[in-house]
Design an enzyme around this catalytic site. Structure first.
Site, PDB file in Angstrom:
ATOM      1  CB  CYS A 122      10.115 -63.023 -45.776  1.00  0.00           C
ATOM      2  SG  CYS A 122       7.945 -64.346 -46.294  1.00  0.00           S
ATOM      3  CB  VAL A 123      14.539 -61.375 -45.274  1.00  0.00           C
ATOM      4  CG1 VAL A 123      15.702 -60.786 -44.871  1.00  0.00           C
ATOM      5  CG2 VAL A 123      13.746 -62.182 -44.078  1.00  0.00           C
TER       6      VAL A 123
END
Lengths: 166, 106
Positions: free
Chosen positions: B105-106
């Site tokens: 997600c990052v």
């Protein structure tokens, strides 16, 4: 082809460490996928953009029914008793633990994450009433906060957007 | 699994249009997909990112690295990355590099 780009708006109203992350994570994902991002900071959410506060966000174990000792590897469903959570140092302890957990999933600290969003093109705005109420000035904010705006300005800037309140 | 012809070569793609076999990728394919994505010509800096993703994907099960993995791994800043691949670098880079969507997600 003149179709308008998708636009997601986050309203950050909380200033605790855990509530700083949802907008950062989803906002970053949105930017990575070509979606326009605006973040409006209001009330306690002002902490997320205030230079003096951004590195000192905390999470308190008191009255937090979701924070179980399971996070520390203690089996079962045992919570931190409120009476214990009220002891000096417990908020710092819980904050430290949460920061460690956040680092473990490779999520950066709030300041760095927010800067990534700014660099990726997110638009940040501060709430006028909160600024007045808390005696803040534009100089008190981290880099990337574009303006202090009123609720009516917010309505103008978010026309047609999808809005997520945090 | 669908197939499509890119730069004269038949390759497998999933229903979102991402290539599913990194081994079928070549530089001509990258150039053609980049053109579809609105990047007329791939510059040295863009190749640097693509090459990094190709190399990193070996440890990521054929998936593209996340944007943060790209910036920390290549030294390209977030700002640069968003200007090299405007409007959604995450999907764009993965598509051009013939890899799956990043899983983090990052």
């Amino acid at each position: 082809m003149a179709e308008e780009n998708r636009h997601i708006v986050f309203v950050c109203s909380k200033g605790t460490l855990d509530m700083a992350y949802p907008a950062l994570i989803m906002g970053w994902a949105a930017l990575g996928n070509g979606i326009d991002v605006t973040i409006f900071f209001t009330f306690w959410g002002m902490d997320l953009i205030t230079e003096k506060r951004i590195d000192h966000l905390e999470i308190a174990p008191v009255a937090n029914t979701s924070m179980k000792m399971g996070m520390m590897g203690v089996p079962g469903n045992l919570g931190i008793p409120n009476l214990m959570g009220a002891l000096p140092g417990m908020t710092a302890f819980a904050t430290g633990m949460m920061k460690k957990k956040i680092a473990e999933v490779e999520a950066p600290p709030v300041r760095e994450y927010l800067q990534m969003l700014v660099d990726g093109g997110a638009n940040l705005y501060a709430c006028k009433m909160s600024v007045d109420m808390m005696g803040l000035k534009k100089e008190d904010f981290v880099e990337g906060v574009q303006d202090v705006i009123t609720a009516a300005d917010f309505m103008d800037k978010t026309e047609g957007a999808q809005i997520i309140f945090i | 699994m669908a197939t499509r012809t890119i730069a004269g070569k038949e390759v497998q793609v999933n229903d979102e249009g991402f290539m599913t076999d990194p081994a079928e990728w070549n530089k001509e394919i990258a150039v053609e997909i980049a053109a579809e994505e609105g990047l007329a010509e791939l510059t040295e800096s863009q190749w640097k990112v693509i090459d990094f993703c190709r190399a990193a994907s070996a440890d990521l099960n054929g998936k593209s690295p996340t944007l943060r993995q790209i910036t920390t791994g290549t030294g390209v800043t977030t700002k640069e990355l968003f200007s090299l691949f405007p409007k959604g670098p995450a999907k764009k880079v993965a598509r051009i590099a013939g890899l799956g969507k990043p899983e983090g997600c990052v």
